[in-house]
Design an enzyme around this catalytic site. Structure first.
Site, PDB file in Angstrom:
ATOM      1  N   ASP A 175     -19.434 -57.699  -6.397  1.00  0.00           N
ATOM      2  CA  ASP A 175     -18.386 -57.758  -6.725  1.00  0.00           C
ATOM      3  C   ASP A 175     -17.179 -58.355  -6.473  1.00  0.00           C
ATOM      4  OD1 ASP A 175     -16.460 -57.022  -9.312  1.00  0.00           O
ATOM      5  OD2 ASP A 175     -16.161 -55.390  -9.417  1.00  0.00           O
ATOM      6  N   SER A 206     -32.259 -63.706  -8.231  1.00  0.00           N
ATOM      7  CA  SER A 206     -33.188 -65.100  -7.068  1.00  0.00           C
ATOM      8  C   SER A 206     -34.450 -64.348  -6.493  1.00  0.00           C
ATOM      9  CB  SER A 206     -33.067 -65.911  -6.924  1.00  0.00           C
ATOM     10  OG  SER A 206     -32.244 -67.211  -7.469  1.00  0.00           O
ATOM     11  N   ASP A 233     -11.707 -59.117  -9.776  1.00  0.00           N
ATOM     12  CA  ASP A 233     -11.114 -58.180  -9.775  1.00  0.00           C
ATOM     13  C   ASP A 233      -9.954 -58.090 -11.084  1.00  0.00           C
ATOM     14  OD1 ASP A 233     -12.361 -56.519  -8.394  1.00  0.00           O
ATOM     15  OD2 ASP A 233     -11.192 -57.086  -6.224  1.00  0.00           O
TER      16      ASP A 233
END
Length: 801
Positions: A353, A281, A356
């Site tokens: 991130d 965005s 995992d």
């Protein structure tokens, strides 16, 4: 688009259904008699162009009547005497407009498509259950039930949805239910939570741990860091200027000691992720020191998949203490992005991130797993997946301390290298994102805003804020795990307890910026910090749009709404501007013919614009694509290669290492200098471009097509092959099937003035004139004035004209 005339469609419905079934669409053929019945079948789903009337909602369950006024674009303005009644009315109206959409998304998120559509979706459902979205939603609901304000909002919303469902008969049931031959079921708070978890999955579901593990082993530390550095090219961190002290863990990625081919021996083939890391965005705010009015302006355009019915629904919600306008997600209460009389806010994906994988050691019977040299009991549970017209399927899901074992002996999925790996995903943690938006809707000042976002967990988002008192701010908000260097970028060793999560970065240490001297804040999915941040983190960041937005915001100090429209619609790809001079400098002009020399001369004057009528953008795209293919051809020999290095990595190599080891021509197989590669890539690009030009598609807009697909993938219900300007790396970030899902500009002041548009329409009914009536204007870069009414009397006066 003109209204789809349902009455004209159905003489051919039998043929359409047959073609659809043979084309592997989402549904099987329904009972034809019911579907084609002229009194209750699909033909009844047509809507006239008659203006919607004011509604006085007096349903059972309301404490008092609610007045709902519809403006010329069918935007509901809801006026209630209490928050419970307001959310009840929001649920009722949203169901009236979008029932199938919200129902379908919640079922898809829960892994229930086999139940409504048949056995062909069993593998999809198994994957959904195994990655844990349904179980995560249930855990979050338990947490939400302890918060009285959020629970009241969800419960009232659910009651409103069900009040509408109870009024439905077959005649008025949305067409998709008729085609797919199933009925709406009772709404629940769990379904609402599933909608939010589905959004979290969309924004955080990407990972390349397996691929990066293989590339680190194949390349070694030095080459890996050259090709896949954490920072590349010019950066514009969310939190502004960086200090001189650099955190080395953020700059150079070390190979974990356990990472070797023996560790990865169970599998090395990698399939590209189905998630899109480019979903993001733009959002920014400027203080009154940079506007003509002296008041702040906030802009927001979230980039999500383009779909019909539209992702968002526009509305105004009003009760004592709340008067807010913006867009909601069908199926959830409150306004997600919007403004009120005092503040405005936007949201962009944090792009961190938070997903995992831990490679486990498991016994053959899946009874135990190894941790720190000891064998421990592996937990398991059996889930029932119901199937239409077939017995239920029972699936056993194993769970380690890190999370569920998604791929095992009984379910291979499409990632062989992740077999017997546990998934740790922040989505699994119980969280209450609804509370943030409920509080934001009625916030009046910066302290209210900070209180609202304080406990926001997942997905990590950049909240952009502006207040009419001239406060502007931005915060990288969410649960960001504390990690050791490089942790989470590769497959983790599941046998080591020290690699289990060690907590989160403290909330007061998360990146943020308040009233900077630049008088603007911005986010476009770039790095949240510079290289000086004391905590290690990683993610999927892009700097190009942020660099361009910063360039435009720094350009002058008297912005107004029209200026902000121009920035949101800016079609310049700044990477192209940065790359072009360097590439032109490496072209061997002696190797070009007259036509190729002419093409070079036109590129010299190109401004990097991907406007609709631009004739150079396509040539540059072909040219750069050819250069990348030549540069990274050697990497394709690795079975775990799925992602090319960033474009700025290659550009820096061209600039600083023109004789680099990765430069060779794939046709001859000979190593070449960069001049030969760039020149050959240009010659090839001109040939390709001329082939396109012969079909009159050389203008960027004619070549750049977008698809706005119906959620069922039924072409007849979609808008396809729409010519468009824009580029994924331009501020106007339009791609084939994703882009600005809501453009909003809010000028605060004594009275907020706002403009916005999204690609679709208010209604989810394909037979309604409001199904996609905004789409054409959206492609043309038009905006609608957003009718924010300060009082019920004002709403009544202006909507009953």
């Amino acid at each position: 688009m003109k209204k789809i005339k349902i009455s004209f469609l159905f003489p051919l419905m039998s043929m359409i259904l047959l073609i659809a079934a043979l084309s592997q669409q989402l549904f099987s053929i329904p009972p034809m008699g019911k579907l084609l019945n002229p009194f209750s079948g699909a033909v009844r789903n047509g809507e006239s162009k008659q203006k919607r009337n004011t509604i006085k909602l007096e349903e059972e369950g309301l404490k008092a009547a609610v007045n709902i006024y519809f403006d010329q674009r069918s935007v509901p303005h809801i006026y209630a005497k209490g928050s419970d009644d307001m959310y009840f009315a929001q649920g009722y109206i949203t169901a009236q407009f979008r029932l199938w959409q919200m129902d379908f998304i919640s079922d898809a998120a829960a892994g229930r498509l086999s139940e409504i559509l048949g056995n062909r979706f069993l593998e999809y459902d198994r994957n959904q259950r195994r990655i844990g979205i349904l179980s995560a939603a249930k855990a979050s609901l338990k947490m939400i039930e302890k918060d009285s304000e959020t629970l009241a909002a969800l419960t009232a919303y659910t009651k409103g949805v069900n009040a509408y469902i109870k009024k439905l008969d077959y005649k008025n049931t949305p067409l998709e239910y008729k085609i797919m031959d199933y009925k709406p079921e009772e709404w629940s708070n769990l379904k609402t939570v599933l909608i939010m978890k589905n959004l979290t999955s969309t924004l955080t579901g990407y990972d390349d741990d397996l691929s990066m593990s293989g590339m680190m082993m194949a390349l070694g530390e030095e080459n890996f860091n050259k090709l896949y550095p954490s920072y590349f090219g010019p950066i514009t961190p969310v939190m502004g200027e960086q200090k001189k002290v650099i955190n080395p863990d953020l700059v150079f990625t070390k190979k974990p000691d356990y990472l070797n081919f023996g560790f990865m021996a169970a599998g090395t083939m990698v399939n590209p992720s189905t998630y899109n890391p480019k979903l993001g965005s733009n959002s920014w705010a400027v203080s009154g020191n940079k506007t003509k009015s002296g008041f702040p302006i906030l802009c927001s355009d979230p980039h999500l998949n383009l779909s019909l019915p539209a992702i968002w629904m526009e509305m105004q919600l009003t009760c004592p203490g709340t008067n807010v306008y913006g867009v909601s997600i069908p199926g959830t209460p409150a306004v997600i992005i919007g403004f009120n009389e005092d503040i405005a806010w936007g949201i962009t994906n944090g792009a961190d991130d938070v997903k995992d994988w831990y490679k486990l050691k498991i016994t053959n019977d899946y009874k135990k797993y190894e941790m720190d040299g000891k064998w421990k009991k592996l937990e398991s549970s059996v889930v029932e997946i119901k199937r239409k017209n077939q017995p239920s399927f029972y699936d056993t899901i194993y769970r380690a301390p890190q999370g569920p074992v998604v791929y095992d002996k009984n379910f291979a999925g499409n990632q062989g290298g992740l077999k017997n790996s546990a998934l740790k995903w922040e989505l699994h943690r119980p969280s209450n994102e609804f509370s943030t938006f409920i509080k934001l809707n009625k916030a009046k000042r910066y302290s209210d805003y900070k209180n609202a976002i304080a406990n926001f967990s997942s997905p990590i988002q950049n909240f952009t804020f502006a207040c009419k008192d001239n406060t502007i701010a931005i915060n990288h908000q969410g649960k960001l795990a504390r990690r050791e260097a490089a942790e989470g970028r590769f497959i983790l060793d599941g046998t080591r307890s020290r690699l289990l999560q060690r907590g989160y970065i403290p909330v007061d240490s998360l990146p943020g910026l308040l009233n900077p001297s630049s008088n603007y804040v911005l986010s476009a999915n770039q790095h949240p910090t510079g290289k000086d941040y004391p905590y290690y983190y990683s993610g999927y960041y892009s700097e190009i749009r942020a660099n361009r937005i910063q360039q435009l915001l720094a350009s002058h100090n008297d912005f107004d709404i029209k200026d902000m429209e121009a920035i949101q619609l800016d079609n310049v790809n700044k990477f192209s501007l940065d790359a072009l001079p360097l590439l032109l400098n490496h072209v061997d002009l002696r190797s070009l013919n007259k036509e190729q020399l002419h093409k070079i001369s036109t590129l010299h004057n190109w401004k990097g614009t991907y406007d609709f009528n631009d004739v150079n953008a396509l040539l540059f795209e072909f040219w750069w694509k050819n250069i990348k293919e030549a540069a990274w051809e050697e990497l394709k020999i690795f079975p775990f290669y799925t992602k090319a290095p960033d474009d700025y990595v290659l550009l820096n190599m061209i600039k600083n290492s023109p004789e680099g080891k990765y430069f060779y021509t794939p046709i001859s197989g000979k190593r070449e200098n960069i001049t030969a590669i760039i020149t050959g890539a240009l010659i090839k690009a001109v040939t390709t471009y001329n082939g396109i030009k012969s079909t009159d598609n050389s203008k960027w807009g004619a070549y750049n097509k977008i698809n706005v697909m119906h959620l069922s993938n039924i072409d007849a219900f979609s808008r396809m092959n729409i010519s468009s300007s824009g580029h994924p790396e331009a501020v106007n970030a339009i791609s084939k099937n994703w882009g600005p899902s809501w453009r909003m500009i809010v000028a605060l002041g004594d009275r907020p003035k706002a403009y916005g548009i999204y690609p679709g329409g208010q209604s989810g009914n394909i037979g309604s004139p409001n199904y996609d009536d905004f789409l054409t204007d959206w492609t043309k870069g038009k905006y609608y004035e957003l009718n924010f009414y300060m009082s019920q009397e004002e709403a009544q006066k202006n909507t009953n004209k």
